[in-house]
Design a protein around this motif. Structure first.
Motif, PDB file in Angstrom:
ATOM      1  N   THR A  34       0.840  -1.193   0.000  1.00 54.81           N
ATOM      2  CA  THR A  34       0.000   0.000   0.000  1.00 54.81           C
ATOM      3  C   THR A  34       0.877   1.246   0.000  1.00 54.81           C
ATOM      4  O   THR A  34       1.399   1.649   1.020  1.00 54.81           O
ATOM      5  CB  THR A  34      -0.941   0.012   1.214  1.00 54.81           C
ATOM      6  OG1 THR A  34      -1.795  -1.134   1.135  1.00 54.81           O
ATOM      7  CG2 THR A  34      -1.802   1.259   1.238  1.00 54.81           C
ATOM      8  N   ASP A  35       1.078   1.775  -1.184  1.00 55.24           N
ATOM      9  CA  ASP A  35       1.704   3.086  -1.341  1.00 55.24           C
ATOM     10  C   ASP A  35       1.194   3.658  -2.659  1.00 55.24           C
ATOM     11  O   ASP A  35       0.929   2.918  -3.610  1.00 55.24           O
ATOM     12  CB  ASP A  35       3.239   3.030  -1.281  1.00 55.24           C
ATOM     13  CG  ASP A  35       3.864   2.344  -2.471  1.00 55.24           C
ATOM     14  OD1 ASP A  35       3.911   2.964  -3.551  1.00 55.24           O
ATOM     15  OD2 ASP A  35       4.324   1.198  -2.318  1.00 55.24           O
ATOM     16  N   ALA A  36       1.037   4.946  -2.696  1.00 55.52           N
ATOM     17  CA  ALA A  36       0.414   5.605  -3.847  1.00 55.52           C
ATOM     18  C   ALA A  36       1.162   5.313  -5.140  1.00 55.52           C
ATOM     19  O   ALA A  36       0.542   5.131  -6.192  1.00 55.52           O
ATOM     20  CB  ALA A  36       0.334   7.110  -3.603  1.00 55.52           C
ATOM     21  N   LYS A  59      -6.729  -5.638   5.766  1.00 56.31           N
ATOM     22  CA  LYS A  59      -7.183  -5.267   7.104  1.00 56.31           C
ATOM     23  C   LYS A  59      -6.127  -4.449   7.853  1.00 56.31           C
ATOM     24  O   LYS A  59      -6.451  -3.497   8.553  1.00 56.31           O
ATOM     25  CB  LYS A  59      -7.534  -6.539   7.892  1.00 56.31           C
ATOM     26  CG  LYS A  59      -8.249  -6.263   9.186  1.00 56.31           C
ATOM     27  CD  LYS A  59      -8.773  -7.501   9.932  1.00 56.31           C
ATOM     28  CE  LYS A  59      -8.353  -8.829   9.434  1.00 56.31           C
ATOM     29  NZ  LYS A  59      -8.813  -9.933  10.284  1.00 56.31           N
ATOM     30  N   THR A  60      -4.878  -4.808   7.672  1.00 54.07           N
ATOM     31  CA  THR A  60      -3.803  -4.086   8.357  1.00 54.07           C
ATOM     32  C   THR A  60      -3.358  -2.842   7.591  1.00 54.07           C
ATOM     33  O   THR A  60      -2.604  -2.024   8.121  1.00 54.07           O
ATOM     34  CB  THR A  60      -2.572  -4.993   8.551  1.00 54.07           C
ATOM     35  OG1 THR A  60      -2.075  -5.367   7.258  1.00 54.07           O
ATOM     36  CG2 THR A  60      -2.923  -6.226   9.367  1.00 54.07           C
ATOM     37  N   LYS A  62      -1.400  -2.841   5.071  1.00 55.16           N
ATOM     38  CA  LYS A  62      -0.056  -3.031   4.531  1.00 55.16           C
ATOM     39  C   LYS A  62      -0.068  -3.304   3.029  1.00 55.16           C
ATOM     40  O   LYS A  62       0.863  -2.934   2.312  1.00 55.16           O
ATOM     41  CB  LYS A  62       0.630  -4.175   5.277  1.00 55.16           C
ATOM     42  CG  LYS A  62       2.086  -4.338   4.944  1.00 55.16           C
ATOM     43  CD  LYS A  62       2.735  -5.396   5.836  1.00 55.16           C
ATOM     44  CE  LYS A  62       4.202  -5.532   5.485  1.00 55.16           C
ATOM     45  NZ  LYS A  62       4.877  -6.549   6.298  1.00 55.16           N
ATOM     46  N   TYR A  63      -1.123  -3.947   2.538  1.00 55.97           N
ATOM     47  CA  TYR A  63      -1.228  -4.300   1.125  1.00 55.97           C
ATOM     48  C   TYR A  63      -2.558  -3.821   0.558  1.00 55.97           C
ATOM     49  O   TYR A  63      -3.531  -3.638   1.283  1.00 55.97           O
ATOM     50  CB  TYR A  63      -1.118  -5.821   0.931  1.00 55.97           C
ATOM     51  CG  TYR A  63       0.221  -6.362   1.342  1.00 55.97           C
ATOM     52  CD1 TYR A  63       1.315  -6.264   0.500  1.00 55.97           C
ATOM     53  CD2 TYR A  63       0.392  -6.945   2.589  1.00 55.97           C
ATOM     54  CE1 TYR A  63       2.557  -6.744   0.884  1.00 55.97           C
ATOM     55  CE2 TYR A  63       1.629  -7.429   2.983  1.00 55.97           C
ATOM     56  CZ  TYR A  63       2.706  -7.322   2.124  1.00 55.97           C
ATOM     57  OH  TYR A  63       3.922  -7.785   2.512  1.00 55.97           O
ATOM     58  N   THR A  64      -2.575  -3.653  -0.761  1.00 55.73           N
ATOM     59  CA  THR A  64      -3.803  -3.288  -1.462  1.00 55.73           C
ATOM     60  C   THR A  64      -4.013  -4.270  -2.608  1.00 55.73           C
ATOM     61  O   THR A  64      -3.078  -4.539  -3.379  1.00 55.73           O
ATOM     62  CB  THR A  64      -3.714  -1.853  -2.023  1.00 55.73           C
ATOM     63  OG1 THR A  64      -3.580  -0.953  -0.920  1.00 55.73           O
ATOM     64  CG2 THR A  64      -4.946  -1.488  -2.830  1.00 55.73           C
ATOM     65  N   SER A  65      -5.234  -4.811  -2.701  1.00 60.78           N
ATOM     66  CA  SER A  65      -5.564  -5.653  -3.850  1.00 60.78           C
ATOM     67  C   SER A  65      -6.163  -4.753  -4.928  1.00 60.78           C
ATOM     68  O   SER A  65      -6.902  -3.812  -4.634  1.00 60.78           O
ATOM     69  CB  SER A  65      -6.535  -6.763  -3.467  1.00 60.78           C
ATOM     70  OG  SER A  65      -7.789  -6.223  -3.116  1.00 60.78           O
ATOM     71  N   ILE A  66      -5.810  -5.059  -6.151  1.00 58.26           N
ATOM     72  CA  ILE A  66      -6.297  -4.282  -7.292  1.00 58.26           C
ATOM     73  C   ILE A  66      -6.881  -5.261  -8.302  1.00 58.26           C
ATOM     74  O   ILE A  66      -6.195  -6.185  -8.746  1.00 58.26           O
ATOM     75  CB  ILE A  66      -5.161  -3.470  -7.951  1.00 58.26           C
ATOM     76  CG1 ILE A  66      -4.475  -2.571  -6.922  1.00 58.26           C
ATOM     77  CG2 ILE A  66      -5.695  -2.648  -9.118  1.00 58.26           C
ATOM     78  CD1 ILE A  66      -3.217  -1.902  -7.427  1.00 58.26           C
TER      79      ILE A  66
END
Length: 94
Positions: A34-36, A59-60, A62-66
């Motif tokens: 998770t960073d822009a 949930k934390t 730390k990660y983003t699903s795309i």
């Protein structure tokens, strides 16, 4: 590209050719830190393609699903996008 990766793309192309009539809507799924920058790189890869892009932070956080739904012309174009995005640090393709 190493042999294992090359074999994966050969198998993917074969499966896509056999299972789909092209052009077709293809669903890409990725997980990135998770960073822009990482999220924007994925989104920008599909600019001007009419893609529907959905993001969901873990949930934390730390990660983003795309998830990317986009019409692709053929299996080669699908694979080109995977290869283009493989340079993003920490990306996981599902």
């Amino acid at each position: 590209m190493d042999k294992k990766t090359e074999d994966f793309y050969i198998r993917l192309k074969s499966e896509l050719e056999e299972s789909t009539t092209w052009p077709a809507v293809y669903l890409y799924k990725f997980i990135v830190p998770t960073d822009a920058t990482s999220i924007n790189l994925v989104e920008n890869t599909f600019n001007n393609m009419g893609a529907v892009i959905k993001t969901n932070a873990s949930k934390t956080g730390k990660y983003t699903s795309i998830s990317v739904n986009v019409t692709m012309q053929n299996p080669d174009k699908v694979i080109e996008k995977y290869q283009e995005l493989s340079t993003i640090e920490g990306i996981i393709s599902l």
